[in-house]
Design an enzyme around this catalytic site. Sequence first.
Site, PDB file in Angstrom:
ATOM      1  N   CYS A  22       0.862  -1.185   0.000  1.00  0.00           N
ATOM      2  CA  CYS A  22       0.000   0.000   0.000  1.00  0.00           C
ATOM      3  C   CYS A  22       0.901   1.239   0.000  1.00  0.00           C
ATOM      4  O   CYS A  22       2.119   1.137   0.182  1.00  0.00           O
ATOM      5  CB  CYS A  22      -0.872  -0.009   1.249  1.00  0.00           C
ATOM      6  SG  CYS A  22       0.146   0.041   2.746  1.00  0.00           S
ATOM      7  N   GLU A 137      -0.067  -0.380  16.445  1.00  0.00           N
ATOM      8  CA  GLU A 137      -0.905   0.766  16.060  1.00  0.00           C
ATOM      9  C   GLU A 137      -1.855   1.144  17.204  1.00  0.00           C
ATOM     10  O   GLU A 137      -2.102   2.334  17.460  1.00  0.00           O
ATOM     11  CB  GLU A 137      -1.707   0.445  14.798  1.00  0.00           C
ATOM     12  CG  GLU A 137      -2.499   1.662  14.312  1.00  0.00           C
ATOM     13  CD  GLU A 137      -3.418   1.353  13.138  1.00  0.00           C
ATOM     14  OE1 GLU A 137      -3.051   0.532  12.274  1.00  0.00           O
ATOM     15  OE2 GLU A 137      -4.506   1.955  13.081  1.00  0.00           O
ATOM     16  N   SER A 279       1.918  -5.314   3.541  1.00  0.00           N
ATOM     17  CA  SER A 279       3.354  -5.172   3.782  1.00  0.00           C
ATOM     18  C   SER A 279       4.190  -6.226   3.055  1.00  0.00           C
ATOM     19  O   SER A 279       5.395  -6.319   3.273  1.00  0.00           O
ATOM     20  CB  SER A 279       3.632  -5.226   5.297  1.00  0.00           C
ATOM     21  OG  SER A 279       2.859  -6.217   5.916  1.00  0.00           O
TER      22      SER A 279
END
Length: 325
Positions: A22, A137, A279
């Site tokens: 991404c 995160e 990823s």
Amino acid sequence: MMTSSAAKPPLKVMLCSPRGFCAGVVRAIDTVERTLARYGKPVYVRHEIVHNRYVVESLRKKGAVFVEELDEIPDEDVPVIFSAHGVPKSVPAEAGRRNLLAIDATCPLVTKVHREAEIHFRRGREIVLIGHAGHPEVTGTMGQLAPGAVRLVQTAEEATNFVANDPSKLAYVTQTTLSVDDTADIVAALKARFPDIAGPHKEDICYATTNRQEAVKRVAPVVDAMIVVGSPNSSNSQRLKEVALRNGCPHAELLQRAEDIDWGRFGAIARLGLTAGASAPEVLIEEIIDSFAARYAVDVETVSAVEESGIFFPLPRQVRGEAAE
Ligand code: SF4
């Protein structure tokens, strides 16, 4: 044992699109490479820059040193890069005290969630973070505000049992890499109990997570098995495997490399679905296809769910304007 070309059984490989890298991952990897080019070795990276062993090992060979905490960095005045997942506010503060050159590779879509949480807090709202405990995160988002300001909800059941301090002053934000369907259920459970809860204008689950799940939903019902290329600690990759299983694929596996394929589990298949987490680099997909092509007469078909070209995030200012070597 490999068979001769003539004797190979046919295998249709249905390649999900979009898949793999991404814009946030590309930016994070470019940040490490450009920091190495600009400042030289060593460049420290707090946490895996993205959750992929192949990527981390490639950068390690180029001179990146991966640490979990800043106190593992022995020097002053050296660059330290924060990973794409984001960090609690205490981390840049500590880097400043240590005179480290902090370069933030947090994905801008994660930073957006951090800013949303801060705005809710300033408006006096208690914040529910929908996400998975222990993921960096989540640690980073919770660490934008004082302890207790953000409360984690992981399931629809927890949402149903959530006790708000003041039900009229409540907001939610989410981790960016969740299951779209699970999150919709959790949000519905919160809204059923707290109709005034404030939420994002446009959801926090990022475009890459959403699009990769959408592609898997198209392919899962028509294949005998699905391989998701990604690391076990990659949240969005784990979700792709779950989405495949829930949407009619009888067998789905998360694999890091072709060498991890257990051929006993892929013996009697005619159609294989293939995708990669955000990823995982494309070279690993090619490696998997090559491995199947050594055993099957492979016919690859790309199944496209969403057009995803042209998404690009500018690099951190410290490394803009200089090509990586
Ligand atoms: S998966 Fe989404 S939030 Fe995470 S780095 Fe990629 S674009 Fe950013």
